[in-house]
Design a protein around this motif. Structure first.
Motif, PDB file in Angstrom:
ATOM      1  N   MET A   1       0.847  -1.174   0.000  1.00 23.99           N
ATOM      2  CA  MET A   1       0.000   0.000   0.000  1.00 23.99           C
ATOM      3  C   MET A   1       0.898   1.244   0.000  1.00 23.99           C
ATOM      4  O   MET A   1       1.865   1.322   0.735  1.00 23.99           O
ATOM      5  N   VAL A   2       0.541   2.208  -0.817  1.00 24.08           N
ATOM      6  CA  VAL A   2       1.290   3.450  -0.912  1.00 24.08           C
ATOM      7  C   VAL A   2       0.586   4.523  -0.090  1.00 24.08           C
ATOM      8  O   VAL A   2      -0.623   4.691  -0.174  1.00 24.08           O
ATOM      9  N   VAL A   3       1.362   5.219   0.708  1.00 20.88           N
ATOM     10  CA  VAL A   3       0.823   6.292   1.539  1.00 20.88           C
ATOM     11  C   VAL A   3       1.176   7.618   0.885  1.00 20.88           C
ATOM     12  O   VAL A   3       2.301   7.827   0.442  1.00 20.88           O
ATOM     13  N   SER A   4       0.215   8.509   0.831  1.00 18.15           N
ATOM     14  CA  SER A   4       0.447   9.841   0.279  1.00 18.15           C
ATOM     15  C   SER A   4       0.164  10.883   1.360  1.00 18.15           C
ATOM     16  O   SER A   4      -0.809  10.773   2.104  1.00 18.15           O
ATOM     17  N   TYR A   5       1.025  11.876   1.423  1.00 14.52           N
ATOM     18  CA  TYR A   5       0.872  12.936   2.414  1.00 14.52           C
ATOM     19  C   TYR A   5       0.436  14.249   1.762  1.00 14.52           C
ATOM     20  O   TYR A   5       0.684  15.320   2.297  1.00 14.52           O
ATOM     21  N   LYS A   6      -0.233  14.160   0.623  1.00 20.00           N
ATOM     22  CA  LYS A   6      -0.700  15.360  -0.073  1.00 20.00           C
ATOM     23  C   LYS A   6      -1.622  16.203   0.807  1.00 20.00           C
ATOM     24  O   LYS A   6      -1.585  17.429   0.753  1.00 20.00           O
ATOM     25  N   LYS A   7      -2.417  15.547   1.619  1.00 18.70           N
ATOM     26  CA  LYS A   7      -3.321  16.278   2.519  1.00 18.70           C
ATOM     27  C   LYS A   7      -2.534  17.110   3.530  1.00 18.70           C
ATOM     28  O   LYS A   7      -2.950  18.207   3.893  1.00 18.70           O
ATOM     29  N   LEU A   8      -1.397  16.585   3.973  1.00 18.87           N
ATOM     30  CA  LEU A   8      -0.549  17.326   4.915  1.00 18.87           C
ATOM     31  C   LEU A   8      -0.028  18.604   4.259  1.00 18.87           C
ATOM     32  O   LEU A   8      -0.086  19.673   4.860  1.00 18.87           O
ATOM     33  N   TRP A   9       0.478  18.494   3.043  1.00 19.86           N
ATOM     34  CA  TRP A   9       1.026  19.666   2.355  1.00 19.86           C
ATOM     35  C   TRP A   9      -0.073  20.690   2.080  1.00 19.86           C
ATOM     36  O   TRP A   9       0.163  21.894   2.187  1.00 19.86           O
ATOM     37  N   LYS A  10      -1.269  20.218   1.746  1.00 18.24           N
ATOM     38  CA  LYS A  10      -2.403  21.123   1.529  1.00 18.24           C
ATOM     39  C   LYS A  10      -2.757  21.837   2.833  1.00 18.24           C
ATOM     40  O   LYS A  10      -3.017  23.032   2.845  1.00 18.24           O
ATOM     41  N   LEU A  11      -2.737  21.084   3.937  1.00 20.06           N
ATOM     42  CA  LEU A  11      -3.039  21.664   5.245  1.00 20.06           C
ATOM     43  C   LEU A  11      -2.030  22.755   5.609  1.00 20.06           C
ATOM     44  O   LEU A  11      -2.402  23.808   6.112  1.00 20.06           O
ATOM     45  N   LEU A  12      -0.760  22.503   5.335  1.00 21.56           N
ATOM     46  CA  LEU A  12       0.270  23.505   5.627  1.00 21.56           C
ATOM     47  C   LEU A  12       0.055  24.762   4.790  1.00 21.56           C
ATOM     48  O   LEU A  12       0.232  25.870   5.282  1.00 21.56           O
ATOM     49  N   ILE A  13      -0.334  24.590   3.532  1.00 21.47           N
ATOM     50  CA  ILE A  13      -0.618  25.743   2.675  1.00 21.47           C
ATOM     51  C   ILE A  13      -1.800  26.519   3.231  1.00 21.47           C
ATOM     52  O   ILE A  13      -1.756  27.753   3.313  1.00 21.47           O
ATOM     53  N   ASP A  14      -2.841  25.814   3.609  1.00 22.40           N
ATOM     54  CA  ASP A  14      -4.031  26.469   4.162  1.00 22.40           C
ATOM     55  C   ASP A  14      -3.708  27.251   5.432  1.00 22.40           C
ATOM     56  O   ASP A  14      -4.272  28.313   5.673  1.00 22.40           O
ATOM     57  N   TRP A  15      -2.809  26.721   6.243  1.00 22.24           N
ATOM     58  CA  TRP A  15      -2.429  27.363   7.501  1.00 22.24           C
ATOM     59  C   TRP A  15      -1.296  28.371   7.302  1.00 22.24           C
ATOM     60  O   TRP A  15      -0.821  28.962   8.262  1.00 22.24           O
ATOM     61  N   GLU A  16      -0.846  28.525   6.047  1.00 19.00           N
ATOM     62  CA  GLU A  16       0.279  29.406   5.722  1.00 19.00           C
ATOM     63  C   GLU A  16       1.500  29.087   6.574  1.00 19.00           C
ATOM     64  O   GLU A  16       2.161  29.971   7.132  1.00 19.00           O
ATOM     65  N   MET A  17       1.799  27.783   6.650  1.00 21.03           N
ATOM     66  CA  MET A  17       2.927  27.287   7.434  1.00 21.03           C
ATOM     67  C   MET A  17       3.992  26.738   6.510  1.00 21.03           C
ATOM     68  O   MET A  17       3.683  26.168   5.478  1.00 21.03           O
TER      69      MET A  17
END
Length: 62
Positions: A1-17
């Motif tokens: 199974m492949v894990v993707s952390y795209k949601k994490l990077w999107k969250l950081l963008i949303d939080w301007e982090m």
């Protein structure tokens, strides 16, 4: 199974982090963050620290 952390990077963008801000806030190393950037496996403790710092759940970051 492949894990993707795209949601994490999107969250950081949303939080301007930046990634280095996440390292400081969550108390994780830059090498752990680099593994996440390559969608590699990381220790569950790293994920727990990030979720606690971002006040979110696993499903919100991966």
């Amino acid at each position: 199974m492949v894990v993707s952390y795209k949601k994490l990077w999107k969250l950081l963008i949303d939080w301007e982090m930046k990634k280095k801000d996440l390292c400081s806030l969550a108390g994780i190393s830059a090498s752990s963050l680099a593994k996440l950037g390559k969608n590699e496996n990381v220790n569950t403790d790293i994920l727990v620290k990030m979720c606690a710092a971002l006040q979110c759940d696993f499903s919100d970051i991966m």
